[in-house]
Design an enzyme around this catalytic site. Structure first.
Site, PDB file in Angstrom:
ATOM      1  N   ASN A   9      47.367  43.317  48.663  1.00 53.09           N
ATOM      2  CA  ASN A   9      47.432  42.068  48.562  1.00 53.09           C
ATOM      3  C   ASN A   9      47.815  41.765  47.137  1.00 53.09           C
ATOM      4  OD1 ASN A   9      47.130  39.122  48.692  1.00 53.09           O
ATOM      5  ND2 ASN A   9      44.849  39.089  48.750  1.00 53.09           N
ATOM      6  N   LYS A  11      48.708  38.741  45.932  1.00 50.90           N
ATOM      7  CA  LYS A  11      48.485  37.597  45.647  1.00 50.90           C
ATOM      8  C   LYS A  11      49.552  36.745  45.029  1.00 50.90           C
ATOM      9  CE  LYS A  11      43.750  38.948  45.539  1.00 50.90           C
ATOM     10  NZ  LYS A  11      42.466  38.995  44.656  1.00 50.90           N
ATOM     11  N   HIS A  97      41.098  34.453  53.291  1.00 49.51           N
ATOM     12  CA  HIS A  97      40.686  35.297  51.924  1.00 49.51           C
ATOM     13  C   HIS A  97      39.934  34.209  51.175  1.00 49.51           C
ATOM     14  CE1 HIS A  97      40.848  37.064  47.898  1.00 49.51           C
ATOM     15  NE2 HIS A  97      41.227  38.129  48.393  1.00 49.51           N
ATOM     16  N   GLU A  99      39.802  33.256  48.436  1.00 45.13           N
ATOM     17  CA  GLU A  99      40.257  32.212  47.311  1.00 45.13           C
ATOM     18  C   GLU A  99      40.951  31.186  48.236  1.00 45.13           C
ATOM     19  OE1 GLU A  99      43.040  35.484  45.805  1.00 45.13           O
ATOM     20  OE2 GLU A  99      41.274  36.307  44.932  1.00 45.13           O
ATOM     21  N   GLU A 169      35.277  41.543  51.963  1.00 44.48           N
ATOM     22  CA  GLU A 169      35.320  41.493  50.612  1.00 44.48           C
ATOM     23  C   GLU A 169      34.282  40.586  49.879  1.00 44.48           C
ATOM     24  OE1 GLU A 169      40.026  42.028  49.767  1.00 44.48           O
ATOM     25  OE2 GLU A 169      39.523  39.922  50.103  1.00 44.48           O
ATOM     26  N   GLY A 175      38.224  41.327  41.783  1.00 37.68           N
ATOM     27  CA  GLY A 175      38.815  40.999  40.557  1.00 37.68           C
ATOM     28  C   GLY A 175      37.958  41.377  39.217  1.00 37.68           C
ATOM     29  N   SER A 215      37.800  45.158  43.978  1.00 41.68           N
ATOM     30  CA  SER A 215      37.858  46.100  43.030  1.00 41.68           C
ATOM     31  C   SER A 215      37.724  47.776  43.786  1.00 41.68           C
ATOM     32  CB  SER A 215      36.638  46.044  42.066  1.00 41.68           C
ATOM     33  OG  SER A 215      36.561  44.778  41.349  1.00 41.68           O
TER      34      SER A 215
HETATM   35  P1  13P Z   1      40.854  43.284  43.662  1.00 46.55           P
HETATM   36  O1  13P Z   1      41.143  44.627  44.363  1.00 46.55           O
HETATM   37  O2  13P Z   1      41.720  42.868  42.577  1.00 46.55           O
HETATM   38  O3  13P Z   1      39.223  43.139  43.208  1.00 46.55           O
HETATM   39  O4  13P Z   1      41.078  42.151  44.689  1.00 46.55           O
HETATM   40  C1  13P Z   1      40.432  42.435  46.229  1.00 46.55           C
HETATM   41  C2  13P Z   1      41.398  41.323  46.904  1.00 46.55           C
HETATM   42  O5  13P Z   1      40.779  40.112  46.974  1.00 46.55           O
HETATM   43  C3  13P Z   1      42.173  41.812  47.980  1.00 46.55           C
HETATM   44  O6  13P Z   1      42.483  40.829  48.904  1.00 46.55           O
END
Ligand code: 13P
Length: 252
Positions: A9, A11, A97, A99, A169, A175, A215
């Site tokens: 992803n 983003k 997601h 976010e 997740e 992150g 992560s």
């Molecule tokens: P990270 O791998 O940067 O923690 O992000 C995970 C994520 O949100 C994948 O959709």
């Protein structure tokens, strides 16, 4: 037999030249690597058409979107429909997601509509769920995650939900560099599979893909992916580094 899946992803990262360079590097390493995983890249939507052309001549890397709307067409300025994604050969689409849930107020009901709309066009939804740190600290994460799944996916038929990839997740792991331990991740994945079995039967539960995100990196992927109910990963930051992502893809 379930697939093994590693999805990147990206983003809202990378300009177009950077994105093309990363894609081409990933295609080359996927072709020369020895992974038996389905490798998926989910770039920003603005790159999907060009990526679709680049990916046409090979099958090592598949294309995913990061979001979609649930209507086929119409006056929805700025949105992208599943049928438009399908016309580009997009195979997967992330929905829900954290976010988007947090910053764009996506509701359980909206995500149910998106999942159905994608399945209608034979695009596999990658449905994200996961709890905030506070929910985990209060020890109500199991109920929280089950409600996310039940309220958005349990109106599907068994053969439909079998096509959904559920990505667990935990928000506190996204992150932050603080990945869930393999034991924590397996606990939730096991509970999700058991809940799917109760609602849709053992065969559907055995077939559905459950992947972990938060992560996930080359140094923890192997342990996570070796858990009984973890079929791969949804990778954020580490998917922007070709060598790291390839290493993760070879972690089964
Ligand atoms: P990270 O791998 O940067 O923690 O992000 C995970 C994520 O949100 C994948 O959709």
């Amino acid at each position: 037999m379930r697939k093994k899946i590693v999805a990147g992803n990206w983003k809202m990262n990378l300009n177009y030249e950077e994105a093309k360079l990363l894609l081409n590097t990933l295609i080359n390493s996927a072709k020369s690597g020895n992974t038996n995983a389905e490798i998926i890249v989910c770039p920003p939507a603005i790159y999907l058409a060009a990526f679709s052309d680049i990916l046409k001549s090979q099958s090592a890397v598949k294309l995913g979107a990061q979001n979609c709307f649930h209507q086929d067409s119409g006056a929805y300025t700025g949105e992208i429909s599943p049928s438009q994604l399908k016309s580009l050969g997009v195979n997967y689409c992330i929905i829900g997601h954290s976010e988007r849930r947090e910053q764009f107020n996506e509701s359980y009901d909206l995500l149910a509509k998106k999942a159905k709309a994608l399945l209608k066009h034979q695009i596999q939804p990658i449905f994200c769920c996961g709890e905030q740190l506070e929910v985990r600290s209060n020890n109500v994460y199991k109920e929280f995650i089950m409600k996310q799944i039940e309220d958005s996916l349990f109106t599907l038929k068994a053969e439909e939900i079998a096509q959904v990839i559920i990505a667990y997740e935990p928000i506190w792991a996204i992150g932050t560099g603080k990945t869930a331990t393999a034991v924590q991740a397996q606990e939730v994945h096991g509970l999700i599979r058991a809940r799917i079995a109760k609602q849709f039967g053992d065969k559907t539960a055995a077939d559905i893909n459950l992947i972990y995100g938060g992560s996930c990196k080359s140094d923890n992927a192997k342990e996570l992916f070796s858990q009984t109910d973890i079929d791969g990963g949804l990778i954020g930051g580490a998917s922007l580094d070709a060598a790291e992502f390839s290493h993760i893809s070879n972690s089964f």
